[in-house]
Design a protein around this motif. Structure first.
Motif, PDB file in Angstrom:
ATOM      1  N   SER A   7      86.433  49.442  76.942  1.00 36.22           N
ATOM      2  CA  SER A   7      85.786  48.257  77.515  1.00 36.22           C
ATOM      3  C   SER A   7      84.398  48.318  76.858  1.00 36.22           C
ATOM      4  CB  SER A   7      86.055  48.005  78.779  1.00 36.22           C
ATOM      5  OG  SER A   7      85.094  48.864  79.498  1.00 36.22           O
ATOM      6  N   VAL A   8      83.649  47.137  76.560  1.00 41.07           N
ATOM      7  CA  VAL A   8      82.547  47.031  76.114  1.00 41.07           C
ATOM      8  C   VAL A   8      81.781  45.971  76.840  1.00 41.07           C
ATOM      9  CG1 VAL A   8      80.714  46.861  74.027  1.00 41.07           C
ATOM     10  CG2 VAL A   8      83.143  47.999  73.917  1.00 41.07           C
ATOM     11  N   LYS A   9      80.584  46.284  77.313  1.00 46.87           N
ATOM     12  CA  LYS A   9      79.790  45.360  77.845  1.00 46.87           C
ATOM     13  C   LYS A   9      78.311  45.246  77.405  1.00 46.87           C
ATOM     14  CE  LYS A   9      82.038  45.181  82.484  1.00 46.87           C
ATOM     15  NZ  LYS A   9      81.731  45.437  84.064  1.00 46.87           N
ATOM     16  N   TYR A  10      77.752  44.021  77.210  1.00 49.16           N
ATOM     17  CA  TYR A  10      76.195  44.297  76.647  1.00 49.16           C
ATOM     18  C   TYR A  10      75.498  43.125  77.172  1.00 49.16           C
ATOM     19  CZ  TYR A  10      77.827  42.023  72.219  1.00 49.16           C
ATOM     20  OH  TYR A  10      78.315  40.986  71.357  1.00 49.16           O
ATOM     21  N   GLN A  11      74.490  42.990  77.405  1.00 43.69           N
ATOM     22  CA  GLN A  11      73.486  42.047  77.925  1.00 43.69           C
ATOM     23  C   GLN A  11      72.033  42.114  77.197  1.00 43.69           C
ATOM     24  OE1 GLN A  11      73.793  41.162  81.925  1.00 43.69           O
ATOM     25  NE2 GLN A  11      71.532  39.900  82.020  1.00 43.69           N
ATOM     26  N   LEU A  12      71.573  40.766  76.808  1.00 46.32           N
ATOM     27  CA  LEU A  12      70.224  40.848  76.116  1.00 46.32           C
ATOM     28  C   LEU A  12      69.314  40.990  77.185  1.00 46.32           C
ATOM     29  CD1 LEU A  12      68.594  40.328  73.636  1.00 46.32           C
ATOM     30  CD2 LEU A  12      68.731  37.923  73.980  1.00 46.32           C
ATOM     31  N   ILE A  13      68.285  41.757  77.262  1.00 48.84           N
ATOM     32  CA  ILE A  13      67.127  41.688  77.961  1.00 48.84           C
ATOM     33  C   ILE A  13      65.963  41.383  77.160  1.00 48.84           C
ATOM     34  CG2 ILE A  13      68.225  43.292  79.687  1.00 48.84           C
ATOM     35  CD1 ILE A  13      66.495  45.473  78.408  1.00 48.84           C
ATOM     36  N   PRO A  60      60.733  44.583  76.770  1.00 49.49           N
ATOM     37  CA  PRO A  60      60.932  44.529  75.054  1.00 49.49           C
ATOM     38  C   PRO A  60      62.426  44.202  74.926  1.00 49.49           C
ATOM     39  CG  PRO A  60      61.139  46.939  75.881  1.00 49.49           C
ATOM     40  CD  PRO A  60      60.742  46.151  77.054  1.00 49.49           C
ATOM     41  N   SER A  61      62.685  43.508  73.974  1.00 50.70           N
ATOM     42  CA  SER A  61      64.032  42.872  73.598  1.00 50.70           C
ATOM     43  C   SER A  61      64.723  43.907  73.268  1.00 50.70           C
ATOM     44  CB  SER A  61      63.855  42.014  72.319  1.00 50.70           C
ATOM     45  OG  SER A  61      62.983  40.696  72.512  1.00 50.70           O
ATOM     46  N   ALA A  62      66.032  43.902  73.958  1.00 52.78           N
ATOM     47  CA  ALA A  62      67.030  44.975  73.664  1.00 52.78           C
ATOM     48  C   ALA A  62      68.433  44.504  74.083  1.00 52.78           C
ATOM     49  CB  ALA A  62      66.400  46.362  74.341  1.00 52.78           C
ATOM     50  N   TYR A  63      69.514  45.189  73.835  1.00 54.23           N
ATOM     51  CA  TYR A  63      70.597  44.871  74.477  1.00 54.23           C
ATOM     52  C   TYR A  63      71.252  46.295  75.196  1.00 54.23           C
ATOM     53  CZ  TYR A  63      71.903  40.885  71.685  1.00 54.23           C
ATOM     54  OH  TYR A  63      71.889  39.541  71.264  1.00 54.23           O
ATOM     55  N   VAL A  64      71.502  45.920  76.561  1.00 54.77           N
ATOM     56  CA  VAL A  64      71.879  47.197  77.275  1.00 54.77           C
ATOM     57  C   VAL A  64      73.209  47.281  77.174  1.00 54.77           C
ATOM     58  CG1 VAL A  64      72.184  47.928  79.674  1.00 54.77           C
ATOM     59  CG2 VAL A  64      69.788  46.969  78.815  1.00 54.77           C
ATOM     60  N   VAL A  65      73.919  48.463  76.569  1.00 56.28           N
ATOM     61  CA  VAL A  65      75.442  48.470  76.230  1.00 56.28           C
ATOM     62  C   VAL A  65      75.985  49.353  76.885  1.00 56.28           C
ATOM     63  CG1 VAL A  65      77.122  48.966  74.415  1.00 56.28           C
ATOM     64  CG2 VAL A  65      74.875  47.770  73.916  1.00 56.28           C
ATOM     65  N   GLU A  66      77.288  49.263  77.636  1.00 57.56           N
ATOM     66  CA  GLU A  66      77.935  50.053  78.458  1.00 57.56           C
ATOM     67  C   GLU A  66      79.429  50.067  77.856  1.00 57.56           C
ATOM     68  OE1 GLU A  66      80.201  50.396  82.704  1.00 57.56           O
ATOM     69  OE2 GLU A  66      78.503  49.166  82.708  1.00 57.56           O
ATOM     70  N   LYS A  67      79.827  51.268  77.528  1.00 61.82           N
ATOM     71  CA  LYS A  67      81.038  51.473  76.992  1.00 61.82           C
ATOM     72  C   LYS A  67      81.906  52.272  77.958  1.00 61.82           C
ATOM     73  CE  LYS A  67      79.829  50.684  72.091  1.00 61.82           C
ATOM     74  NZ  LYS A  67      79.862  51.406  70.565  1.00 61.82           N
ATOM     75  N   LYS A  86      79.560  55.585  78.761  1.00 60.25           N
ATOM     76  CA  LYS A  86      78.203  55.517  78.011  1.00 60.25           C
ATOM     77  C   LYS A  86      77.544  54.443  78.073  1.00 60.25           C
ATOM     78  CE  LYS A  86      76.279  56.970  73.594  1.00 60.25           C
ATOM     79  NZ  LYS A  86      76.472  57.581  72.134  1.00 60.25           N
ATOM     80  N   ILE A  87      76.280  54.609  78.296  1.00 60.89           N
ATOM     81  CA  ILE A  87      75.343  53.414  78.494  1.00 60.89           C
ATOM     82  C   ILE A  87      73.983  53.703  77.665  1.00 60.89           C
ATOM     83  CG2 ILE A  87      73.671  52.019  80.097  1.00 60.89           C
ATOM     84  CD1 ILE A  87      75.716  52.544  82.290  1.00 60.89           C
ATOM     85  N   ASP A  88      73.805  52.903  76.487  1.00 63.77           N
ATOM     86  CA  ASP A  88      72.727  52.625  75.619  1.00 63.77           C
ATOM     87  C   ASP A  88      71.834  51.439  76.015  1.00 63.77           C
ATOM     88  OD1 ASP A  88      73.100  55.283  74.369  1.00 63.77           O
ATOM     89  OD2 ASP A  88      75.042  54.263  73.248  1.00 63.77           O
ATOM     90  N   THR A  89      70.508  51.660  75.478  1.00 69.11           N
ATOM     91  CA  THR A  89      69.764  50.474  75.229  1.00 69.11           C
ATOM     92  C   THR A  89      69.435  50.414  73.809  1.00 69.11           C
ATOM     93  OG1 THR A  89      68.540  50.571  77.532  1.00 69.11           O
ATOM     94  CG2 THR A  89      67.641  49.678  75.655  1.00 69.11           C
TER      95      THR A  89
END
Length: 267
Positions: free
Chosen positions: A113-119, A122-129, A142-145
């Protein structure tokens, strides 16, 4: 249904001067209707591999901005060596900027599963896999910005972005965010107006041909060159596509649709 801004990105184009999409203009979104459902069949050589279904499930506004929610479902048929089932839910705004996304992909021995959201600021996507390997009984999270310096489409919103621009005459490099990875999709719009025949419609349909190149590896191994045909009317329905994947080339062809069946049949 993802993508650097090191745009020392040299895909040659012999068509128009390449522009970089900044998502800073007003796009036509009148064709995006809640309830629209488009079903495509995927073929490889003489084999029918499965179906892809796009459905617009909601339109809403927040802080004066219009948003669209779409769902995409991919299911393989019962064919040897292929067992893929995936669900995608994406929210994008009226400029086709990817805002929220959630995918679940299931195979015989693997789940992801992959989730991401625009914040912003600063501009970024927070991504959770998350993944689970059933064969080896292993799992991970794993969670990345992912910082960004421009806005991005993702896989589902790129589908509707192409429909909005189908009758333009230009070459665009579109920043694309695929399953948490940045890339570029180059699209040549306005190659030519032609007629395309598909099995679901009794006669050829007026359409615009587009082509381009994906510089990333997307779902099902989508990568490299592609060609597509979009109906030449206000519905802008993708009718057929030829896509390159890691194992070769597949054809994706419209099989059924709800909101526009009679409209296309009469034109």
């Amino acid at each position: 249904m993802n993508f650097i801004i090191a745009l020392v990105f040299a895909i040659s184009t012999d068509f128009h001067q390449q522009e970089f999409e900044k998502f800073d203009k007003v796009f036509n979104t009148s064709f995006i209707q809640v309830g629209e459902e488009l079903v495509y069949e995927v073929k490889y050589l003489f084999f029918k591999l499965g179906q892809i279904k796009f459905k617009v499930v909601d339109k809403f506004s927040e802080n004066g901005i219009d948003f669209y929610k779409v769902r995409v479902r991919i299911d393989s048929y019962s064919v040897p060596f292929v067992d893929i089932h995936a669900d995608f839910e994406a929210v994008f705004d009226s400029k086709f900027i990817a805002r929220r996304y959630h995918s679940e992909q299931r195979e015989r021995k693997y789940y992801q599963s992959v989730k991401y959201q625009l914040i912003e600021n600063p501009s970024a996507y927070v991504v959770e896999k998350n993944y689970y390997n059933f064969e080896y009984n292993t799992k991970g999270r794993k969670i990345d910005t992912v910082k960004i310096s421009t806005m991005y489409c993702d896989g589902p919103s790129l589908f509707y972005y192409a429909r909005s621009n189908f009758n333009q005459t230009k070459t665009i490099a579109v920043p694309t965010f695929i399953e948490g990875t940045k890339g570029i999709t180059v699209i040549n719009f306005g190659r030519k107006k032609t007629k395309i025949k598909i099995d679901a419609i009794s006669k050829p349909v007026d359409s615009y041909e587009i082509d381009g190149k994906a510089n990333y590896i997307g779902f099902l191994g989508l990568t490299g060159d592609f060609t597509g045909w979009i109906s030449a009317d206000e519905k802008a329905i993708p009718l057929k596509g030829k896509l390159k994947v890691l194992v070769g080339s597949v054809v994706v062809e419209l099989k059924s649709w709800n909101n526009s069946w009679e409209h296309i049949q009469k034109n």
